[in-house]
Design a protein around this motif. Structure first.
Motif: not given
Length: 348
Positions: A172-175, A107-117
């Motif tokens: 890292v993925s969106e999920s 359940d990754v927050a979209p902001e965290l996904f973006e920064v990790m990428v």
């Protein structure tokens, strides 16, 4: 890439004995915000400061309506608080702290996904100089530091921590975000704060405040102008405690981030730590400061960290290879080195 990252960190610790390695830390460049701006178009200046993200965050907003400026600044601070709750690895229950504790986050927050990428991207872009997975090494050094500032480690302990460093071992993925190895951990200190400042700036623009300045420690974002036809002016502190400025630069729709160095000595007695405020990675420049100007704070922050862990020549070459980015390196002696187009971009 994992081997390249390990080599990058190992170089800082070669020849244990009389050699030294250094850390970049986010002490930042102080900005002295003028109390009075001479504005000829009847705009109001609204400024406010709060302690957030472990530093003083100041926002100056210009608008014809003081109430509109005040409301927009409040919304920007709210966004900083919201995003800080996601990225703060020290806060129990935050997504990043959960990831570090369990090695897996759903359940990754979209902001965290973006920064990790983005963090993985900057690791590749910098040849491993920037790596969010360095936290086990930093914590190992901090946890073995006594009240006198001495750190006692053996090569085996360091190698164990170093084995946990490598962005290629982060998936890292969106999920879902997960680690390949137990006890891995990430710090987004060298990129997350810049991302948050950029988002706060976007909130101000979305609410009609196109002209504003945000200063969060060494992370500074300028949008629009401080007065008609005039860019924002930002002083960059000299390294260490010299006082005065290395430069005063002009910013318009751009950002600056600064890294400074503190020293770790390696000898028969272990490590002597002069300052324990690490940013993300080891750096070879004691007493130096490196400032990067880029289109966004997140990019400036990541690039300044990356360039700082390289030698001066490699750091300059690295920044010269980046689009729309320039840097200034300042030494304790007062000597300065500039990237190719520094004066044209930010000089006054």
């Amino acid at each position: 890439m994992q081997k390249a990252v390990r080599r990058s960190f190992a170089k800082s610790f070669e020849g244990l004995g009389s050699r030294a390695a250094f850390l970049a830390h986010p002490l930042g460049a102080a900005t002295k915000l003028a109390e009075t701006l001479h504005i000829g178009d009847r705009r109001h200046k609204f400024s406010a400061t709060r302690f957030l993200m472990g530093t003083q965050v100041s926002i100056v907003a210009l608008h014809l309506s003081k109430d509109a400026a005040e409301k927009a600044v409040a919304l920007a601070f709210n966004e900083i608080e919201r995003l800080s709750a996601i990225f703060d690895r020290h806060r129990s229950g935050s997504p990043v702290s959960q990831l570090n504790e369990t090695g897996r986050l759903c359940d990754v927050a979209p902001e965290l996904f973006e920064v990790m990428v983005k963090a993985k991207s900057y690791c590749h872009r910098s040849g491993g100089a920037f790596d969010s997975s360095v936290l086990p090494v930093l914590e190992m050094m901090q946890n073995n530091c006594d009240s006198k500032g001495q750190v006692k480690l053996n090569q085996s302990d360091f190698d164990d921590a170093l084995a946990l460093v490598g962005s290629d071992m982060i998936h890292v993925s969106e999920s879902e975000i997960s680690f390949d190895r137990r006890f891995m951990a990430v710090t987004l200190d060298g990129i997350g704060r810049g991302y948050i400042v950029d988002r706060a700036s976007d909130i101000l623009v979305d609410n009609g405040i196109e002209n504003h300045l945000i200063c969060a420690g060494g992370d500074i974002r300028a949008r629009g102008e401080r007065a008609p036809g005039q860019s924002w002016l930002v002083p960059i502190d000299k390294p260490s405690s010299q006082g005065g400025y290395s430069a005063v630069i002009k910013l318009k729709d751009s950002a600056v981030a600064t890294s400074y160095g503190s020293e770790f000595y390696f000898d028969a007695e272990g490590y002597r730590q002069d300052e324990a405020i690490p940013k993300t990675v080891f750096a070879p420049h004691v007493g130096a400061g490196l400032s990067v100007v880029a289109p966004s704070v997140m990019e400036a922050d990541a690039l300044s960290t990356s360039a700082f862990v390289m030698n001066f020549e490699s750091g300059l070459r690295f920044i010269n290879e980046q689009k729309k980015s320039e840097c200034l390196i300042s030494g304790l002696s007062g000597a300065k080195m500039f990237s190719r187009n520094w004066d044209a971009l930010v000089g006054i």
